[in-house]
Design an enzyme around this catalytic site. Structure first.
Site, PDB file in Angstrom:
ATOM      1  N   GLU A   1       9.660  -4.075  10.246  1.00  0.00           N
ATOM      2  CA  GLU A   1      10.025  -2.773   9.675  1.00  0.00           C
ATOM      3  C   GLU A   1      10.528  -1.818  10.757  1.00  0.00           C
ATOM      4  OE1 GLU A   1       7.127  -0.918   7.105  1.00  0.00           O
ATOM      5  OE2 GLU A   1       8.341   0.900   6.910  1.00  0.00           O
ATOM      6  N   ASP A  53       0.832  -1.209   0.000  1.00  0.00           N
ATOM      7  CA  ASP A  53       0.000   0.000   0.000  1.00  0.00           C
ATOM      8  C   ASP A  53       0.872   1.267   0.000  1.00  0.00           C
ATOM      9  OD1 ASP A  53       0.883  -0.124   2.600  1.00  0.00           O
ATOM     10  OD2 ASP A  53      -1.072   0.208   3.519  1.00  0.00           O
ATOM     11  N   SER A  54       2.194   1.075   0.035  1.00  0.00           N
ATOM     12  CA  SER A  54       3.106   2.208  -0.175  1.00  0.00           C
ATOM     13  C   SER A  54       2.840   2.850  -1.542  1.00  0.00           C
ATOM     14  CB  SER A  54       4.567   1.750  -0.074  1.00  0.00           C
ATOM     15  OG  SER A  54       4.794   0.627  -0.902  1.00  0.00           O
ATOM     16  N   LYS A 113      -1.200  -9.290   3.110  1.00  0.00           N
ATOM     17  CA  LYS A 113      -0.381  -8.810   4.236  1.00  0.00           C
ATOM     18  C   LYS A 113      -1.223  -7.828   5.051  1.00  0.00           C
ATOM     19  CE  LYS A 113       3.233  -5.727   3.860  1.00  0.00           C
ATOM     20  NZ  LYS A 113       2.757  -4.596   4.697  1.00  0.00           N
ATOM     21  N   GLU A 128      -0.965  -5.283   8.814  1.00  0.00           N
ATOM     22  CA  GLU A 128      -0.095  -4.710   9.841  1.00  0.00           C
ATOM     23  C   GLU A 128      -0.665  -4.969  11.233  1.00  0.00           C
ATOM     24  OE1 GLU A 128       0.658  -0.553   9.113  1.00  0.00           O
ATOM     25  OE2 GLU A 128       1.267  -0.914   7.035  1.00  0.00           O
ATOM     26  N   ASP A 145      -1.148  -6.183  -0.100  1.00  0.00           N
ATOM     27  CA  ASP A 145      -1.416  -5.505   1.170  1.00  0.00           C
ATOM     28  C   ASP A 145      -2.903  -5.249   1.343  1.00  0.00           C
ATOM     29  OD1 ASP A 145       0.530  -4.890   3.029  1.00  0.00           O
ATOM     30  OD2 ASP A 145       1.237  -3.112   1.959  1.00  0.00           O
TER      31      ASP A 145
HETATM   32  O1  KIV Z   1       3.579  -1.087   1.649  1.00  0.00           O
HETATM   33  C1  KIV Z   1       4.711  -1.549   1.499  1.00  0.00           C
HETATM   34  O2  KIV Z   1       5.358  -1.384   0.459  1.00  0.00           O
HETATM   35  C2  KIV Z   1       5.269  -2.332   2.603  1.00  0.00           C
HETATM   36  C3  KIV Z   1       6.706  -2.734   2.523  1.00  0.00           C
HETATM   37  C4  KIV Z   1       7.590  -1.556   2.578  1.00  0.00           C
HETATM   38  C5  KIV Z   1       7.064  -3.760   3.530  1.00  0.00           C
HETATM   39  O3  KIV Z   1       4.591  -2.616   3.533  1.00  0.00           O
END
Ligand code: KIV
Length: 282
Positions: A187, A49-50, A118, A120, A88
């Site tokens: 992280e 989600d970055s 994924k 968090e 994510d």
């Molecule tokens: O959103 C993302 O790209 C991430 C990675 C940096 C681990 O969570």
């Protein structure tokens, strides 16, 4: 290509089996093109989600929606044949209840065709991780610095300096592993803490700003290729300067168009412009 010779995608159990062995190589991918370029080199592609910050210019990842993640996940799947692709879950799509987490994860799995999701969080997300994994959805955990919690954390800083904070992150990692996560991202923690967690949990740890001792590493592709240059965290190593090359290409193009040096007849249809001379190989 026959069915027998078709490339097999790296599976979630194969990633888990890499604990303590050759490091798990992971990178982010948001587009089909990036997936095509990286697929051969990595074990795991994360549709992170970055992308909200890197592609859409948002200030944080909080504005990313499930629909955005699904569209980018589908693009990545089109470009990737071999890597294990994980998507994510964006902020707001899994925190409310384990049932809503399942509904949204199932949508991602169905519509993207990826290998897992994924999310968090540590102790507070363990029940949700268990609920998902027991119902067929592989989960990659994410502990330590949690970008989706930027507002409650009051900003981004490396974690685990104090004894209490370090102990809480160890508890998070243990809870995520006990709940059935197939691996976990660590992280932004101090190095000894990530090393310690890697020695404790039975599943691979994937470090970003964590430790060389982690079972794998991940970076944001646009960071390592120099495409995203708003800021460069300490843990990023630049392997290319594509941002500079693109800006330079754009400048040269603009100059040539204004000076009428591009296009030439060679770039036009229905003209008799000379073809480039063949090079004599001898
Ligand atoms: O959103 C993302 O790209 C991430 C990675 C940096 C681990 O969570």
């Amino acid at each position: 290509m026959s069915v027998a010779t078709k490339l097999k995608r790296i599976s979630v159990p194969q990633i888990t089996a890499m604990k303590g062995g050759t490091p798990v190589v992971c990178l982010t991918a948001y587009t089909s093109l990036t997936a095509v370029l990286l697929d051969e080199s990595v074990d795991l592609l994360l549709v992170g989600d970055s992308l909200g910050m890197v592609l859409y210019g948002m200030d944080s990842t909080l504005g990313v929606t499930l629909d955005m993640m699904i569209a980018h996940g589908q693009a990545v799947m089109r470009g990737s044949k071999r890597a294990c692709v994980i998507v994510d879950l964006p902020f707001g799509s899994y925190q409310e209840s384990k049932e809503s987490a399942f509904r949204n994860s199932a949508r991602v799995m169905k519509e993207v065709g990826c290998s897992g999701v994924k999310l968090e969080g540590g102790v507070e997300m363990a029940e949700t991780i268990r609920f998902l994994t027991e119902r067929g959805i592989p989960v990659l955990g994410h502990v330590g610095l949690l970008p989706q919690s930027v507002n409650t954390a009051g900003g981004f800083r490396s974690l685990g300096r104090g004894e209490k904070e370090a102990a809480a992150i160890v508890d998070d990692a243990k809870a995520v592993a006990d709940a059935g996560a197939f691996a976990m991202v660590i992280e932004g923690t101090v190095e000894p803490l990530a090393r310690q967690i890697t020695g404790i949990v039975p599943v691979p740890t994937i470090g970003i700003g964590a430790s060389p001792a982690c079972d794998g590493q991940i970076l944001v592709t646009e960071d390592l290729t120099g495409l995203f240059s708003d800021f460069k965290p300490k843990f990023v190593k630049r392997y290319a300067e594509l941002g500079r090359s693109i800006a330079e290409a754009g400048r040269e193009y603009a100059e040539e168009v204004r000076a009428r040096r591009f296009p030439t007849l060679e770039h036009c249809f229905g003209t008799k412009a000379a073809k480039p001379a063949k090079v004599d190989p001898s």
